[in-house]
Design a protein around this motif. Structure first.
Motif, short mmCIF file in Angstrom:
data_model
loop_
_atom_site.label_atom_id
_atom_site.label_comp_id
_atom_site.label_asym_id
_atom_site.label_seq_id
_atom_site.Cartn_x
_atom_site.Cartn_y
_atom_site.Cartn_z
N MET A 114 0.85 -1.19 0.00
CA MET A 114 0.00 0.00 0.00
C MET A 114 0.89 1.24 0.00
N ARG A 115 0.46 2.24 -0.78
CA ARG A 115 1.25 3.47 -0.88
C ARG A 115 0.31 4.64 -0.68
N ASP A 116 0.67 5.53 0.26
CA ASP A 116 -0.14 6.70 0.53
C ASP A 116 0.55 7.93 -0.04
N LEU A 117 -0.04 8.53 -1.08
CA LEU A 117 0.53 9.71 -1.73
C LEU A 117 -0.45 10.86 -1.60
N PRO A 118 0.03 12.09 -1.77
CA PRO A 118 -0.88 13.25 -1.73
C PRO A 118 -2.05 13.10 -2.71
N HIS A 119 -1.80 12.45 -3.85
CA HIS A 119 -2.83 12.30 -4.88
C HIS A 119 -3.84 11.21 -4.54
N GLY A 120 -3.50 10.32 -3.60
CA GLY A 120 -4.42 9.25 -3.26
C GLY A 120 -3.70 7.99 -2.85
N ILE A 121 -4.49 6.95 -2.57
CA ILE A 121 -3.93 5.67 -2.14
C ILE A 121 -3.67 4.78 -3.36
N LEU A 122 -2.50 4.17 -3.39
CA LEU A 122 -2.18 3.18 -4.42
C LEU A 122 -2.01 1.83 -3.74
N SER A 123 -2.41 0.77 -4.41
CA SER A 123 -2.14 -0.54 -3.84
C SER A 123 -2.05 -1.60 -4.92
N GLY A 124 -1.48 -2.73 -4.55
CA GLY A 124 -1.35 -3.82 -5.50
C GLY A 124 -1.05 -5.11 -4.77
N LEU A 125 -1.22 -6.22 -5.47
CA LEU A 125 -0.90 -7.53 -4.93
C LEU A 125 0.49 -7.93 -5.40
#
Length: 172
Positions: free
Chosen positions: A1-12
DNA sequence: AGTGCGATTGACT
DNA sequence: GTCAATCGCACTA
């Protein structure tokens, strides 16, 4: 999981490589240096380095403090924040967003500033549990190394199209 | 202080 | 399939 100013990113995570204790291919092999010190942190910390002056590589330390070992995260199946990943990568094809360690780091905007981060706590970057334990996991030799090249320490989901590497290695 | 080299990628034949 | 880009850092002196 990645929390950036633009929003949350995630992947398996669909592909990894292990760099174990006493492994001549591992960056920790010749002892601790300013670059690799994060490999010697408690398991679950980020080790990020720049390869070929081009691509960042994300690793997770995998032993108790002072030992020096880790797991390279090589590929992701993008789940959340796919439009942002497309912007970060400059490509449209979802399959190409995080297929390969350098691409993965680019898609998630990972660089040395995240080095040493505890990935077991929620923060700018962290690990969760999303895997399906019933999916078949294959193993093969590791990609792009010269020393200790014969060890079967690369692991990947057999049925995932988001795995990198030559197809000949992805059949086991 | 100088040198050589990647745990890769993208462009090109 | 081949090959150059690019730079931080570990190593040597």
């Amino acid at each position: 999981m990645r929390d950036l100013p633009h929003g949350i990113l995630s992947g398996l995570i669909v592909e990894t490589e292990a760099y174990v204790i006493g492994d001549a291919a591992g960056h920790a092999y010749r002892g601790m240096t300013p670059r690799n010190r994060s490999l010697f942190l408690e398991r679950g910390h980020a080790y990020v380095y720049l390869a070929y002056g081009i691509s960042y590589m994300l690793n997770v330390s995998s032993e108790t403090p002072g030992i020096g070992a880790g797991v390279l995260i090589r590929a992701l199946e993008p789940l959340e924040g796919i439009p942002i990943m497309k912007l970060n990568r400059g490509v449209e094809r979802v399959r190409d967003l995080a297929r390969g360690p350098g691409r993965l780091a680019a898609a998630l905007r990972i660089d040395r500033r995240l080095d040493g981060l505890d990935l077991c706590r929620k923060g700018p970057l962290w690990l969760g549990r999303r895997g399906d334990p019933s999916r078949k996991i294959g193993r093969s030799i590791r990609i792009g190394i010269t020393r200790d090249a014969d060890r079967l320490l690369r692991f990947y989901l057999c049925d995932s199209p988001f795995v990198s590497g030559p197809r000949s290695l992805n059949m086991r």
